[in-house]
Design a protein around this motif. Structure first.
Motif, PDB file in Angstrom:
ATOM      1  N   ALA A 162      -8.181 -11.107   0.931  1.00  8.04           N
ATOM      2  CA  ALA A 162      -7.064 -10.659   0.105  1.00  8.04           C
ATOM      3  C   ALA A 162      -5.759 -10.751   0.892  1.00  8.04           C
ATOM      4  CB  ALA A 162      -7.300  -9.236  -0.354  1.00  8.04           C
ATOM      5  N   LEU A 163      -4.682 -11.035   0.192  1.00 13.50           N
ATOM      6  CA  LEU A 163      -3.378 -11.218   0.826  1.00 13.50           C
ATOM      7  C   LEU A 163      -2.324 -10.396   0.114  1.00 13.50           C
ATOM      8  CD1 LEU A 163      -1.371 -12.766   2.731  1.00 13.50           C
ATOM      9  CD2 LEU A 163      -1.138 -14.433   0.877  1.00 13.50           C
ATOM     10  N   LEU A 164      -1.441  -9.789   0.899  1.00 12.74           N
ATOM     11  CA  LEU A 164      -0.262  -9.097   0.387  1.00 12.74           C
ATOM     12  C   LEU A 164       0.971  -9.765   0.981  1.00 12.74           C
ATOM     13  CD1 LEU A 164       1.158  -6.727  -1.068  1.00 12.74           C
ATOM     14  CD2 LEU A 164       0.796  -5.372   1.011  1.00 12.74           C
ATOM     15  N   VAL A 165       1.893 -10.216   0.119  1.00  8.67           N
ATOM     16  CA  VAL A 165       3.137 -10.856   0.551  1.00  8.67           C
ATOM     17  C   VAL A 165       4.287  -9.927   0.189  1.00  8.67           C
ATOM     18  CG1 VAL A 165       4.644 -12.855   0.271  1.00  8.67           C
ATOM     19  CG2 VAL A 165       2.158 -13.159   0.206  1.00  8.67           C
ATOM     20  N   VAL A 166       5.086  -9.543   1.184  1.00  8.65           N
ATOM     21  CA  VAL A 166       6.133  -8.546   0.952  1.00  8.65           C
ATOM     22  C   VAL A 166       7.403  -8.922   1.696  1.00  8.65           C
ATOM     23  CG1 VAL A 166       4.510  -6.639   0.614  1.00  8.65           C
ATOM     24  CG2 VAL A 166       5.367  -7.139   2.904  1.00  8.65           C
ATOM     25  N   PRO A 167       8.565  -8.447   1.210  1.00  9.44           N
ATOM     26  CA  PRO A 167       9.797  -8.599   1.991  1.00  9.44           C
ATOM     27  C   PRO A 167       9.717  -7.726   3.239  1.00  9.44           C
ATOM     28  CG  PRO A 167      10.194  -7.290   0.009  1.00  9.44           C
ATOM     29  CD  PRO A 167       8.801  -7.808  -0.095  1.00  9.44           C
ATOM     30  N   GLY A 168       9.883  -8.339   4.387  1.00 10.43           N
ATOM     31  CA  GLY A 168       9.746  -7.609   5.647  1.00 10.43           C
ATOM     32  C   GLY A 168      11.007  -6.920   6.089  1.00 10.43           C
ATOM     33  N   ASP A 169      12.012  -6.896   5.207  1.00 11.08           N
ATOM     34  CA  ASP A 169      13.277  -6.230   5.525  1.00 11.08           C
ATOM     35  C   ASP A 169      13.571  -5.133   4.501  1.00 11.08           C
ATOM     36  OD1 ASP A 169      13.688  -7.915   3.401  1.00 11.08           O
ATOM     37  OD2 ASP A 169      15.156  -9.197   4.408  1.00 11.08           O
ATOM     38  N   GLU A 170      12.505  -4.593   3.895  1.00 12.42           N
ATOM     39  CA  GLU A 170      12.656  -3.587   2.846  1.00 12.42           C
ATOM     40  C   GLU A 170      12.052  -2.262   3.311  1.00 12.42           C
ATOM     41  OE1 GLU A 170      13.605  -1.310   0.518  1.00 12.42           O
ATOM     42  OE2 GLU A 170      14.295  -3.259  -0.227  1.00 12.42           O
ATOM     43  N   PRO A 171      12.892  -1.306   3.751  1.00 14.41           N
ATOM     44  CA  PRO A 171      12.355  -0.053   4.309  1.00 14.41           C
ATOM     45  C   PRO A 171      11.592   0.791   3.300  1.00 14.41           C
ATOM     46  CG  PRO A 171      14.750   0.047   4.102  1.00 14.41           C
ATOM     47  CD  PRO A 171      14.359  -1.372   3.868  1.00 14.41           C
ATOM     48  N   SER A 172      11.943   0.744   2.025  1.00 12.91           N
ATOM     49  CA  SER A 172      11.280   1.603   1.041  1.00 12.91           C
ATOM     50  C   SER A 172       9.819   1.228   0.821  1.00 12.91           C
ATOM     51  CB  SER A 172      12.031   1.568  -0.287  1.00 12.91           C
ATOM     52  OG  SER A 172      11.997   0.271  -0.849  1.00 12.91           O
ATOM     53  N   LEU A 173       9.423   0.023   1.235  1.00  9.20           N
ATOM     54  CA  LEU A 173       8.025  -0.391   1.081  1.00  9.20           C
ATOM     55  C   LEU A 173       7.132   0.072   2.230  1.00  9.20           C
ATOM     56  CD1 LEU A 173       8.040  -4.046  -0.310  1.00  9.20           C
ATOM     57  CD2 LEU A 173       7.098  -2.006  -1.391  1.00  9.20           C
ATOM     58  N   LEU A 174       7.722   0.419   3.351  1.00 13.98           N
ATOM     59  CA  LEU A 174       6.930   0.714   4.549  1.00 13.98           C
ATOM     60  C   LEU A 174       5.844   1.770   4.322  1.00 13.98           C
ATOM     61  CD1 LEU A 174       9.663   0.597   7.358  1.00 13.98           C
ATOM     62  CD2 LEU A 174       7.946  -1.135   6.772  1.00 13.98           C
TER      63      LEU A 174
END
Length: 479
Positions: free
Chosen positions: A222-234
């Motif tokens: 399984a893969l998760l692709v996310v913006p790595g400059d988005e603090p609210s996702l951390l």
């Protein structure tokens, strides 16, 4: 999806009341837009869909669901009784999803979902055929299962957009889609009338993570692709050391959180085509990849980076993926470009929230180096922003002034706050018009974009309800 009468009953979790003789393929919920030999699913909402079964049959339906206790409809329809027709539709979607052994990619996020869906579909198509993909705006609790049971009926892969306006909606959609790959495009202020805060939005866009699973055919994890400059996702991301799901991060390396990004956006040039240089990080270093997109805006480099991340995970050939991405046309009025009288028109009228407004204005300002005429923003209302809507609109006006936009026209009652704030921040050429003042808007633009003085650019951006494309079309009729 194709069914026999008994197979339809089993997939819907219902009871076969009558077996017809015609083939059953696909489904629809509106008798006015039937599908030949399709299953009609009567939804009980503002109107009771059971009242339209006869019309659906006359229009070509070969089968119908009915809720428990409803009378058996007349005709040669296959009829399956279920406890609840909406739940039956979801069950059919889950059954169809179970038949896809290849990758199933879902996409959520505040901005860029539909363009990213088009990019991911193109990328996945470089290695899988056929690819089932969300049609139009079929991204909710009705549209998702309808997409899953639609043609192509034996897909090698699927790319599915998830749309939400309240907590829990993405969780339900992902439970139906059971993704092997999930992409979160962005987190921004949206649907605040229902969501309340940025933290709640991030939590809702991250709900599909819990439903990620490896491929049934023994393929990739399984893969998760996310913006790595988005603090609210951390707070919602699994530990990077955790092997499942694998996490790939994309974005601006100068704003990266928690270490290097997997797909870096090194440079972007905005014009009639959006040119981006991406850095693909691996154990051997960073590989540079150049791409030229037909979709307008620096933000589309991020959407393309997300698609590249999916393609790398699936082991697809990058030259073929880049070629496919460069052929993707804008979806509807999402950054569609037109030349009118020597001026560049950017029609981005499908939707808007503060994040997408800022991204569009930033990209408009980047055109300064290559255009000798004025840069004009035609900005309409942003809807569903709740009690802070006045200040959020005002912030957009201040942003336009700070970017040095030459002229701003606000359209709609909320955009009056945009215009007032822009004027106060020093933007001199501003005006405001009512929603239906299309002719006045066209005249205002015509005075600033004369055909004999080419080289300007105009951005049209608003929520869908403003129907700002009317002004674009009106301007086109004068050229």
């Amino acid at each position: 999806m194709r069914w026999t009468p008994q197979g339809l009953a089993e997939a819907a979790g219902g009871r076969l009341r009558r077996a017809g003789t015609r083939a059953i393929a696909g489904a629809f919920i509106d008798s006015r837009t039937p599908r030949a030999e399709g299953l009609f699913v009567p939804i009980v909402a503002a109107r009771d869909g059971h009242d339209f079964i006869a019309a659906a049959h006359a229009a070509g339906a070969s089968a119908t669901l009915i809720a428990a206790g409803r009378p058996l409809p007349e005709g040669e329809l296959t009829v399956v009784e279920v406890d609840d027709t909406l739940a039956g539709l979801s069950a059919l979607g889950r059954s169809a999803r179970a038949g896809i052994s290849g990758p199933v990619v879902t996409i959520s996020g505040s901005n860029g979902k539909t363009t990213t869906r088009a990019f991911v579909q193109a990328a996945v198509g470089a290695g899988f055929d056929p690819v089932l993909c969300t049609r139009g705006n079929f991204n909710n609790h009705l549209g998702l299962p309808l997409t899953l049971v639609d043609a192509p009926h034996e897909p090698a892969a699927a790319v599915l957009e998830l749309g939400m306006s309240a907590p829990g909606e993405n969780d339900h959609l992902a439970s139906v889609a059971a993704p092997t790959v999930h992409v979160i495009t962005s987190i921004a202020l949206e649907h605040l009338e229902f969501m309340g805060s940025l933290a709640a939005i991030a939590a809702a866009e991250a709900e599909p993570i819990a439903h990620l699973r490896p491929r049934a055919d023994g393929g990739e994890a399984a893969l998760l692709v996310v913006p790595g400059d988005e603090p609210s996702l951390l707070p919602h991301l699994p530990p990077r050391a955790d092997a499942s799901p694998r996490v790939l991060r994309f974005g601006d390396p100068k704003a990266a959180l928690g270490g290097p990004l997997d797909i870096e956006i090194l440079a972007v040039e905005v014009g009639p085509r959006t040119r981006a240089v991406l850095g693909l990080r691996s154990a051997g270093g960073v590989e540079r990849l150049e791409i030229s997109l037909r979709t307008f805006g620096a933000h589309n480099a991020r959407n393309a980076a997300a698609a590249i991340a999916v393609a790398r995970h699936l082991g697809l050939p990058l030259p073929a993926v880049v070629e496919a991405l460069e052929a993707v046309e804008p979806v509807g009025d999402r950054g569609r470009l037109r030349e009118l009288g020597g001026h560049l028109i950017i029609a981005d009228c499908y939707n808007a929230n503060p994040g997408s407004m800022v991204a569009a204005l930033d990209s408009l300002a980047l055109l300064r180096a290559g255009r000798r005429g004025p840069l004009i923003a035609v900005l309409g209302d942003m809807l569903e922003l709740g009690p802070d809507e006045a200040e959020l609109h005002a912030e957009i006006g201040r942003r336009a002034a700070a970017l040095g936009i030459d002229a701003l026209l606000g359209v709609g009652p909320r955009s009056a706050h945009t215009v007032t704030a822009a004027r106060a921040a020093g933007l001199g050429d501003v005006a405001w018009l009512e929603l239906d003042a299309v002719d006045e808007a066209v005249a205002w633009l015509g005075a600033r974009l004369p055909p004999d003085q080419a080289g300007g650019a105009a951005l049209f951006k608003a929520s869908r309800g403003v129907r700002l494309e009317r002004v674009v079309d009106g301007l086109a009729e004068t050229r």
